[in-house]
Design an enzyme around this catalytic site. Structure first.
Site, short mmCIF file in Angstrom:
data_model
loop_
_atom_site.label_atom_id
_atom_site.label_comp_id
_atom_site.label_asym_id
_atom_site.label_seq_id
_atom_site.Cartn_x
_atom_site.Cartn_y
_atom_site.Cartn_z
N SER A 157 1.03 -0.88 -0.19
CA SER A 157 -0.24 -0.42 0.10
C SER A 157 0.53 1.21 0.30
O SER A 157 1.63 1.50 -0.55
CB SER A 157 -0.98 0.23 1.48
OG SER A 157 -2.34 0.62 0.97
N ASP A 322 -8.87 -6.14 -4.37
CA ASP A 322 -8.69 -4.74 -3.75
C ASP A 322 -8.66 -4.24 -4.87
O ASP A 322 -9.29 -4.26 -5.21
CB ASP A 322 -7.23 -5.82 -3.97
CG ASP A 322 -6.55 -3.77 -3.15
OD1 ASP A 322 -7.14 -2.89 -2.79
OD2 ASP A 322 -4.80 -3.81 -3.06
N HIS A 355 -8.17 -5.59 0.12
CA HIS A 355 -6.45 -4.32 0.01
C HIS A 355 -5.98 -4.75 1.37
O HIS A 355 -4.29 -5.34 1.43
CB HIS A 355 -6.90 -2.69 0.42
CG HIS A 355 -5.33 -1.84 0.21
ND1 HIS A 355 -4.64 -2.23 -0.97
CD2 HIS A 355 -5.21 -1.43 1.35
CE1 HIS A 355 -3.97 -1.07 -0.21
NE2 HIS A 355 -4.09 -0.92 1.05
#
Lengths: 382, 382
Positions: A157, A322, A355
């Protein structure tokens, strides 16, 4: 390795603080006189200092990446399933560094710190930082540790954005970049969710324009809502459906505004927990770090041009469910790297968790990362 | 009709109020002594009262469905592009009824109304209502108007849920149901977004436990955040990208917490506008109406069983980029209807606008609805 892995914890770890007195000119134009970074290291730096791996954290994590604290054994590092003896990032072979980024709230200099100019907490006056600023501070930390070149920089991320920025800012100082659950920039929808979170915090009367420390209060209500909305974007729709669905807390509807569905109760719990330990000013700034990241912007939106300086080898990983940073966004990065004929391995992991999958112990994902580090190990002749 | 349509406005319209004195027992078990519903009608009820169409509103709309007010010509009905002479729902042929639902804030009895038991605004004490309660009140309105059977009941999103509930509660009183951008219930993710909105409102210090009217204040900050998060779910990711992308307001980053990206400015504007005119207690209740709707729940989760009583013909419409109520959710409804061998037309419209597409003037979508109403017209022998 298959079938005979013997995964262990790095054990009890001790954070330390690194002090930097050289002024730092930030991307915003503001200069910070000096600062401290909290960090942890695991494993042993080899003689030629070639086995160091920097692990960059995402929104709400810290330098406490693996292991636990002797006086707080339940406080386990946020990527402990990934890092340790026999784990994908094997501390028997690599020297791993975790750092709390500048502006953070876990020991590094941030909005809660004392502003030397006033003798009071920085609060709203703490500057807005960027991924590029963080990478600069991480490079200075490497200097202090005598590490000229990282074997790898790794993150998921926002952490992956730092790994990507490393390949552009310091191409000669990074061998491999592990870019997991990443995007080359935030979409309008991503920014929109961040803005909702920020407005929840900023409009909380206890925010006091960011100077709440001096009022002995915290914008807890705003931070709760901010975390709740963020949390929704970390999980996939499917994962929420299978974990909570329309399950009721008390077996029947009560027609009140108490939590009636399990998902409501779960979200409230996440919001409460987060607002207990996280600093709102740090949260605000980290969402801005995300919004601002856009290496292509200075190249007319051309990501291939932006990545031209990069010489590292890349592992890019995305997760099918995600929807925050979808596989499509990772493929933009892969395409830009291939345009530059860079060495890139790309994997799209079929995982239900959204995610947050990058943090979880998914067998295929971890085998892939383990195999990639095996390769790095061989490159090092280790 | 092709090529020769002459679409017109229904012109200046006048809302009126319908009074109901018979007590209403709500699904929650609470009984409401009496209430008023604000409504508007367009077109002419034919001699055998067979051409009436009820249009149900979604979250933030009202009985003001088409036309404008003589003293406020810019206040155009929320589905004016759909309803009027020559429009898909043609008021030359149909008698159209819009109603502000119970608990609303546009003239119908709601939390802002005076509680006869106390002489003060209901506030937090106004009961929680459901789709089924609304349908009951709409049937009573039909009774008052002398309408035994609706040619059609129509709605988008939450409005479509009412149309669907009509086919179950009053199968003999509805000829056709137009179920647009609907879902048979909310997913965990849908509920999660609603809960974020509710927590933003409820934790606003100006909410005063729902009795803010008496404090001469309104939880404006909470309502703003609630609307901002809702708004994100109404637009598609693609639509946001093409409308706003990463466009900057001032051509460059300013490294402050002012709105830097156009999407931030747009969201703030939407939040401000909404919090100016909408009542927070109504918003809270309408999100609960959405959460609760689940006709299959009383049938062990079997939607086909739930829809068994329905005898209406159906038009079900979904939009490809709607991620709030995706086409998949509409297909659940279609499947359940087909299980019951009901007459159902299903269309998935390829539109970029997300959930809000149902409100927009999309040519294929409007042609479809127009054709469906032509068919209803023929059935009526009109």
């Amino acid at each position: 390795m298959d079938g005979t892995t013997n995964k262990q914890s790095v054990g009890a770890v001790t954070p330390r603080s690194a002090r930097f007195d050289e002024p730092l000119r930030l991307k915003s134009g503001v200069t910070l006189g000096g600062y401290e970074l909290a960090c942890e290291t695991y494993g042993t730096l080899n003689a030629d200092k070639s086995n160091a791996v920097l692990v960059c954290h995402a929104l709400n994590a810290s330098h406490h990446v693996a292991g636990y604290y002797a006086d707080d054994p339940k406080n386990v590092g946020w990527w402990d399933n990934m890092i340790g003896p026999g784990k994908p990032l094997d501390t028997n072979r690599f020297y791993v560094i975790g750092v709390n980024n500048l502006g953070g709230c876990f020991g590094s200099t941030g909005p809660h710190s004392i502003n030397p100019a006033t003798g009071r907490p920085w609060g709203a006056d703490f500057p807005v930082v960027t991924v590029e600023d963080w990478v600069t501070t991480q490079a200075r930390l490497a200097d202090q540790l005598g590490i000229q070149r990282f074997a790898a920089v790794m993150g998921g991320s926002l952490g992956a954005m730092q790994a990507l920025a490393w390949t552009i800012q310091y191409p000669e100082r990074i061998g491999h970049a592990l870019v997991i659950a990443c995007a080359p920039n935030l979409s309008a929808q991503n920014i929109a969710f961040n803005e909702v979170a920020r407005q929840a915090i900023i409009t909380d009367p206890d925010f006091h324009g960011g100077h709440y420390y001096e009022h002995n209060t915290r914008p807890t209500r705003g931070l709760r809502v901010a975390r709740m909305v963020g949390h929704i974007t970390y999980l996939s729709d499917d994962e929420m459906a299978s974990k909570f669905g329309r399950q009721l807390r008390h077996g029947r509807l009560n027609y009140t505004f108490d939590a009636e569905f399990e998902i409501e109760s779960y979200l409230r719990h996440q919001g409460n927990k987060f607002s207990d330990y996280f600093d709102a000013n740090t949260y605000l700034r980290i969402t801005k770090v995300l919004d601002y990241f856009d290496p292509a912007a200075e190249h007319g939106g051309n990501l291939s041009l932006a990545l031209e300086p990069a010489t590292a080898s890349f592992l890019v990983v995305s997760f099918t469910t995600d929807w925050r940073f979808s596989p499509e966004r990772s493929r933009e990065i892969v395409k830009a790297l291939l345009d530059n004929r860079r060495d890139v391995t790309y994997a799209e992991i079929d995982a239900p968790h959204g995610h947050d999958a990058f943090l979880l112990d998914d067998a295929r994902y971890h085998r892939l990362v383990a195999a990639y580090f095996d390769r790095i190990s061989k490159d090092l002749g280790a």
